[in-house]
Design a protein around this motif. Structure first.
Motif, PDB file in Angstrom:
ATOM      1  N   THR A   1       4.029  -4.179   8.930  1.00 21.58           N
ATOM      2  CA  THR A   1       4.813  -5.058   8.055  1.00 21.58           C
ATOM      3  C   THR A   1       6.258  -4.567   7.938  1.00 21.58           C
ATOM      4  OG1 THR A   1       2.808  -5.579   6.825  1.00 21.58           O
ATOM      5  CG2 THR A   1       4.899  -6.049   5.716  1.00 21.58           C
TER       6      THR A   1
ATOM      7  N   ASP B   1       4.661  -3.860   1.063  1.00 16.25           N
ATOM      8  CA  ASP B   1       3.943  -5.083   0.737  1.00 16.25           C
ATOM      9  C   ASP B   1       2.641  -5.086   1.529  1.00 16.25           C
ATOM     10  OD1 ASP B   1       3.224  -7.594  -0.043  1.00 16.25           O
ATOM     11  OD2 ASP B   1       4.719  -8.664   1.153  1.00 16.25           O
TER      12      ASP B   1
ATOM     13  N   THR C   1      -0.466  -5.952   3.388  1.00 16.20           N
ATOM     14  CA  THR C   1      -0.882  -7.209   4.010  1.00 16.20           C
ATOM     15  C   THR C   1      -2.337  -7.492   3.654  1.00 16.20           C
ATOM     16  OG1 THR C   1       0.560  -6.577   5.816  1.00 16.20           O
ATOM     17  CG2 THR C   1      -0.869  -8.464   6.203  1.00 16.20           C
TER      18      THR C   1
ATOM     19  N   ASP D   1       1.594 -11.088  11.406  1.00 10.05           N
ATOM     20  CA  ASP D   1       1.249  -9.797  10.807  1.00 10.05           C
ATOM     21  C   ASP D   1      -0.236  -9.834  10.467  1.00 10.05           C
ATOM     22  OD1 ASP D   1       1.525  -7.298   9.741  1.00 10.05           O
ATOM     23  OD2 ASP D   1       2.689  -7.912   7.983  1.00 10.05           O
TER      24      ASP D   1
END
Ligand SMILES: Nc1nc2c(ncn2[C@@H]2O[C@H](COP(=O)(O)OP(=O)(O)OP(=O)(O)O)[C@@H](O)[C@H]2O)c(=O)[nH]1
Ligand SMILES: [Mg+2]
Length: 159
Positions: A14, A28, A30, A41
């Motif tokens: 990411t 963040d 995933t 992603d």
């Protein structure tokens, strides 16, 4: 064109996408397969848990290039030998976090070679080292692939 990144959790997929598309670098996790610009992603768990493999395989049909992402600071290798042959499209190897002192590029490279990667890129999403080279190569690869497969695909397939 679509480039799908596969690799274990925390490999840096990411963050690399954030760097490649000039987004703010921000952690963040995933949670599911995410389409982000030209990238797909995937959560690390989808390759680390066998039950999710089907979903990765199906999603790979949407991609033009697959990137196997290996953390160069990790001793663990989650890629099986010859994994690249499972995808009927170009697969590149990407080793991440080369800015870290504990980075072991030669080990990470050997993991990716065993998986079958011939083109291997070393990057740091933090410093940007190697990222332009990766980006240029991905574009060149898509152009070549597009030309070679012109008869198989509609012209707008790669938009
Ligand atoms: N030092 C350094 N840390 C990085 C780099 N890339 C990613 N990280 C850190 O590694 C951690 C995991 O990065 P992610 O990009 O979220 O990893 P991921 O592969 O997307 O993980 P999942 O979403 O769980 O599959 C984060 O804390 C990042 O800040 C890098 O190039 N250098
Ligand atoms: Mg992620």
């Amino acid at each position: 064109m679509k480039i799908m990144l596969i690799g274990p959790s925390a490999a840096g997929k990411t963050t690399l996408i954030q760097r490649l598309i000039d987004k703010e670098i921000k952690y963040d996790k995933t949670q599911t397969v995410e389409y982000v610009g030209n990238f797909i992603d995937t959560p690390g768990e989808y390759m680390q848990q066998r039950g999710y493999w089907g979903s990765l395989t199906i999603t790979s049909h949407d991609a033009d290039i697959i990137g196997l992402v290996q953390d160069s600071t990790s001793e663990d290798c989650w890629f099986s030998g010859g994994l690249t042959t499972k995808f009927e499209k170009p697969v590149v190897g990407i080793l991440t976090k080369i800015d870290r002192k504990d980075s072991n590029q030669s080990q990470a490279r050997s993991y990716l070679e065993l998986a079958g990667c011939r083109d291997i890129f070393a990057v740091s999403s933090y410093t940007g080292e190697g990222v332009d080279e990766l980006s240029d190569s991905l574009h060149a690869m898509v152009e070549r692939y597009k030309k070679e497969n012109a008869r198989r695909y509609e012209a707008d397939y790669f938009d």
